[in-house]
Design a protein around this motif. Structure first.
Motif, PDB file in Angstrom:
ATOM      1  N   VAL A  61      -0.280  -6.768   9.190  1.00 37.48           N
ATOM      2  CA  VAL A  61      -0.709  -5.729   8.264  1.00 37.48           C
ATOM      3  C   VAL A  61       0.498  -4.898   7.857  1.00 37.48           C
ATOM      4  O   VAL A  61       1.492  -4.813   8.577  1.00 37.48           O
ATOM      5  N   THR A  62       0.401  -4.298   6.667  1.00 35.97           N
ATOM      6  CA  THR A  62       1.544  -3.558   6.128  1.00 35.97           C
ATOM      7  C   THR A  62       1.570  -2.110   6.563  1.00 35.97           C
ATOM      8  O   THR A  62       2.618  -1.466   6.537  1.00 35.97           O
ATOM      9  N   GLY A  63       0.412  -1.563   6.973  1.00 32.50           N
ATOM     10  CA  GLY A  63       0.333  -0.135   7.194  1.00 32.50           C
ATOM     11  C   GLY A  63       0.093   0.584   5.882  1.00 32.50           C
ATOM     12  O   GLY A  63      -0.080  -0.030   4.820  1.00 32.50           O
ATOM     13  N   HIS A  64       0.072   1.919   5.951  1.00 31.53           N
ATOM     14  CA  HIS A  64      -0.326   2.743   4.817  1.00 31.53           C
ATOM     15  C   HIS A  64       0.849   3.554   4.290  1.00 31.53           C
ATOM     16  O   HIS A  64       1.734   3.954   5.040  1.00 31.53           O
ATOM     17  N   ASP A 102       0.823  -1.211   0.000  1.00 31.75           N
ATOM     18  CA  ASP A 102       0.000   0.000   0.000  1.00 31.75           C
ATOM     19  C   ASP A 102       0.856   1.259   0.000  1.00 31.75           C
ATOM     20  O   ASP A 102       0.662   2.168   0.802  1.00 31.75           O
ATOM     21  N   GLN A 103       1.773   1.334  -0.951  1.00 28.19           N
ATOM     22  CA  GLN A 103       2.587   2.542  -1.109  1.00 28.19           C
ATOM     23  C   GLN A 103       1.709   3.748  -1.432  1.00 28.19           C
ATOM     24  O   GLN A 103       1.999   4.873  -1.022  1.00 28.19           O
ATOM     25  N   HIS A 104       0.649   3.510  -2.187  1.00 28.75           N
ATOM     26  CA  HIS A 104      -0.391   4.511  -2.449  1.00 28.75           C
ATOM     27  C   HIS A 104       0.181   5.790  -3.054  1.00 28.75           C
ATOM     28  O   HIS A 104      -0.252   6.899  -2.743  1.00 28.75           O
ATOM     29  N   GLY A 105       1.154   5.643  -3.916  1.00 29.41           N
ATOM     30  CA  GLY A 105       1.716   6.792  -4.614  1.00 29.41           C
ATOM     31  C   GLY A 105       2.854   7.485  -3.901  1.00 29.41           C
ATOM     32  O   GLY A 105       3.512   8.349  -4.485  1.00 29.41           O
ATOM     33  N   TYR A 106       3.115   7.116  -2.646  1.00 28.33           N
ATOM     34  CA  TYR A 106       4.146   7.800  -1.865  1.00 28.33           C
ATOM     35  C   TYR A 106       5.491   7.128  -2.100  1.00 28.33           C
ATOM     36  O   TYR A 106       6.030   6.447  -1.229  1.00 28.33           O
ATOM     37  N   ILE A 107       6.011   7.362  -3.289  1.00 29.00           N
ATOM     38  CA  ILE A 107       7.261   6.725  -3.682  1.00 29.00           C
ATOM     39  C   ILE A 107       8.439   7.291  -2.891  1.00 29.00           C
ATOM     40  O   ILE A 107       9.478   6.656  -2.754  1.00 29.00           O
ATOM     41  N   GLU A 108       8.271   8.513  -2.359  1.00 27.29           N
ATOM     42  CA  GLU A 108       9.263   9.117  -1.489  1.00 27.29           C
ATOM     43  C   GLU A 108       8.567  10.148  -0.611  1.00 27.29           C
ATOM     44  O   GLU A 108       7.558  10.731  -1.006  1.00 27.29           O
ATOM     45  N   PRO A 109       9.078  10.393   0.602  1.00 32.52           N
ATOM     46  CA  PRO A 109       8.503  11.463   1.426  1.00 32.52           C
ATOM     47  C   PRO A 109       8.813  12.811   0.800  1.00 32.52           C
ATOM     48  O   PRO A 109       9.924  13.040   0.318  1.00 32.52           O
ATOM     49  N   GLN A 148       0.619   0.493  -5.699  1.00 28.41           N
ATOM     50  CA  GLN A 148       1.784   1.360  -5.836  1.00 28.41           C
ATOM     51  C   GLN A 148       1.393   2.814  -6.063  1.00 28.41           C
ATOM     52  O   GLN A 148       2.169   3.719  -5.748  1.00 28.41           O
ATOM     53  N   ILE A 149       0.203   3.066  -6.606  1.00 31.36           N
ATOM     54  CA  ILE A 149      -0.192   4.413  -6.999  1.00 31.36           C
ATOM     55  C   ILE A 149      -1.506   4.781  -6.332  1.00 31.36           C
ATOM     56  O   ILE A 149      -2.089   3.987  -5.588  1.00 31.36           O
TER      57      ILE A 149
END
Length: 689
Positions: A465-468, A247-254, A292-293
């Protein structure tokens, strides 16, 4: 009321419930061994809820003698009792329910035991006490008043018990702060539980699962368990380590908007962490749950491609699909997910078919030494965010999970992992309906992963769980001769950015620059007010004091911060990235990453719209500014109307600010009174001079 009557050689436990008196079990001892041969004095029993994990003494009723006395049930067992502590074992009331000893302690001449693992709602929070008993004569053999199946629970002599860490209060979905962590690893007896293959299957080496050890110090519901995250650096070297993300949800980097030290996640930190583990000689099996997105359009497709390249460079073995991924076209997905051979591919799915089943395998079998780890992925159709294309099929979860489990067993899997994108409740029910998986990894939902794997009522499968937003990595250490270990690790700034991933991020930004806004399918849209932007300097002609405040604020430097980022990220400019531009220039919709007509387009075309200017909050001011010009010919009534339209009352300002100061980019803004006490005073301004 339940009572455990403990005599010289046999202790028989009975429970008085609404349905009557029920024998639960007994503890047999050899009267010639240990202090139990002389009988035990009084014993109190406390039963705590252990559905998913043992909930320490705070779960006990206030009337509990232990709670009333403020005693810690995990204190050190006195020497007189520690010579022979009970080994946690199953105490069966019915064939499908278990009760497990979760902790023991002593106060004075009383021994206290805690039990967990209750399988029925009626058993939750059950509490009872035993009255002080007089030692009874020795008994040298089994009695007829044992459990319903006639089995006895053997107490095995062990070395002196060590001080146990207190049982963890299981974190809520939002997690428990890291500062509450303790790293004490208790030393307690272990119970070995065999997890063999389905009795209906062949018992050949290729289909018999490895025997899983359950450690009372780490398994929810059993003795011990520390209160914070486990320190993976203290582990003995595992045979295999499952490195779990999702669940990277688009956050490829902070993004770094609030300081990189305040943000978790990013593939650059993840790469560094994995590299550190591999340098220790750990054999990693990286697994990702997908998603991923978070958006649609060309930029989302590019980010999916770059994320997949990052996963490949990090040597991920199995990657699933999330609902946001499925918003891409089947062509975009296949262009990234397809591989010439299963060994070369990363993506797997037990229920997602992209045009043809041959394009994405249902599972992967990863062999590491004596281990054969089977991995598959299931996407719950109920988690989908939009209708999928006709060429894409998302099958039913139960039938798909059962089918791929059979395939993995036939291929010789000795440890079976399912990554699942959907709700935790659905995941738990799936494991009850489809027994045989050893671990289910759940993505979706907000908050932090729990410190411990969860037990599932009615199933032997463990759940993590993986978290968000890819902020955590989960480590599952597998051992042939000891229990598995689990640790959740936050990907903080302490993990330096890996150069390999920095280069990939630079390529990503360069690709956005080359395409430009039009190439990304982005075109300006009318502002809801119908007005046009003029820039902050025009506002400052009349609002001189407010202009001075703005020029001294971080808002004035917003564009500069992405053209020339701070030193930690100074090598990569981000002023071609719509996801950054939306809050760092003037004249964009901050939540939809799209410019308004007459809003910022580029450094060259829009130098008057640099920074997060006045009009982002007050609205485009072309008509208002023109009306205030000398000899404008605009009536006073019209001027008043335009002035009123530009005003933003303070009671509405906070909500407006949160369009950029959201939880992702400005978490401190959401602290209680932060707007009133911190943020507003920095930019406080009122009307004209």
């Amino acid at each position: 009321m339940s009572m455990l009557a403990l005599g010289c050689g046999v202790a028989t436990e009975t429970a008085q419930t609404e349905t009557g008196r029920t024998d639960i079990g007994r503890v047999e001892t050899d009267p010639s061994q240990g202090p139990l041969a002389k009988g035990r004095p009084s014993l109190d029993r406390h039963v705590a809820d252990a559905d998913d994990s043992f909930n320490d003494v705070s779960g006990l009723a206030a009337s509990s003698p232990l709670a009333a006395a403020g005693s810690d049930p995990t204190s050190l067992v006195p020497p007189a009792l520690s010579e022979l502590p009970p080994v946690p074992r199953h105490w069966d009331e019915t064939p499908d329910s278990t009760r497990r000893v979760t902790s023991f302690t002593s106060s004075g001449d009383e021994l206290r035991l805690s039990f967990g693992g209750f399988q029925h709602e009626s058993d939750r929070d059950l509490q009872s006490q035993a009255t002080r008993l007089v030692a009874t004569p020795q008994q040298t053999g089994p009695t007829s008043d044992g459990g319903p199946d006639g089995d006895s629970v053997e107490v095995i002599q062990t070395p002196r018990a060590q001080l146990e860490a207190r049982g963890e209060l299981v974190p809520t979905p939002e997690g428990t702060p890291e500062r509450d962590a303790t790293m004490v690893a208790p030393t307690v007896p272990m119970a070995r539980v065999a997890r063999d293959a389905d009795p209906g299957k062949s018992n050949s080496p290729s289909t018999v699962a490895k025997r899983t050890l359950i450690d009372p110090s780490t398994d929810p519901g059993l003795v011990g368990g520390q209160a914070g995250p486990e320190d993976y650096q203290q582990w003995p070297q595992p045979d295999v380590v499952l490195f779990v993300t999702g669940d990277q949800h688009g956050y490829i980097e902070p993004c770094g908007c609030t300081g990189l030290e305040n943000q978790k996640g990013g593939v650059a930190r993840r790469f560094t962490f994995m590299d550190q583990l591999r340098s220790k000689g750990w054999d990693l099996v990286p697994i990702d749950g997908g998603n991923q997105i978070r958006r649609i359009g060309p930029q989302a497709a590019i980010k999916f491609e770059k994320s997949s390249q990052a996963l490949k460079q990090m040597k991920y073995k199995a990657v699933g699909f999330g609902p946001a991924d499925m918003r891409l076209s089947a062509t975009d997905l296949i262009s990234v997910a397809y591989a010439e051979t299963p060994e070369d591919g990363m993506f797997v799915s037990g229920n997602v078919v992209l045009i043809d089943p041959s394009f994405v395998p249902s599972h992967k079998l990863i062999r590491k030494g004596d281990w054969a780890v089977g991995v598959t992925s299931i996407l719950d159709p109920d988690a989908l965010e939009a209708r999928v294309e006709e060429e894409v099929v998302v099958g039913p979860i139960k039938e798909s999970a059962a089918k791929v489990l059979k395939e993995m067993n036939a291929a010789g899997a000795t440890y079976r992992v399912l990554t699942f994108f959907g709700s935790e409740d659905t995941a738990k029910q799936l494991m009850v309906d489809v027994p045989g998986y050893d671990l289910i990894v759940v993505s979706s939902g907000y908050g932090e992963p729990t410190y411990r794997p969860q037990s599932i009522e009615g199933s032997d499968t463990k759940l993590i769980v993986t978290g968000h937003k890819g902020m955590f990595a989960g480590l599952v250490g597998l051992y042939d001769d000891r229990p598995l270990r689990y640790a959740r690790v936050p990907l903080t700034h302490e993990f330096k950015d890996a150069p390999e991933m920095r280069r990939l991020m630079a390529e990503y930004q360069q690709q956005l620059e080359q395409l430009g806004l039009s190439g990304l399918g982005i075109s300006p849209i009318p502002h809801p007010s119908g007005e046009k932007f003029v820039g902050t300097k025009t506002c400052g002609k009349c609002h001189t004091t407010a202009m001075d405040v703005w020029e001294g604020s971080q808002h004035a430097l917003a564009t500069e911060h992405i053209v020339k980022p701070p030193k930690e990220r100074g090598d990569i400019a981000r002023h071609f990235d719509p996801e950054c531009l939306s809050c760092h220039v003037t004249g964009w919709n901050p939540q939809h990453y799209q410019p308004y007509e007459t809003g910022y387009l580029s450094l060259e075309k829009s130098p008057h719209l640099l920074g997060n200017g006045c009009e982002n909050c007050h609205g485009p001011g072309a008509s208002h500014a023109a009306a205030e010009e000398e000899n404008s010919g605009v009536s006073e009534e019209r001027k008043k109307s335009l002035r009123l339209a530009m005003q933003l009352p303070l009671d509405r300002a906070k909500e407006h600010c949160m369009k950029c100061h959201d939880l992702d980019n400005s978490p401190d803004f959401h602290d209680e009174d932060a707007f009133e006490d911190v943020y507003w005073p920095e930019i406080e301004h009122y009307g004209t001079d």
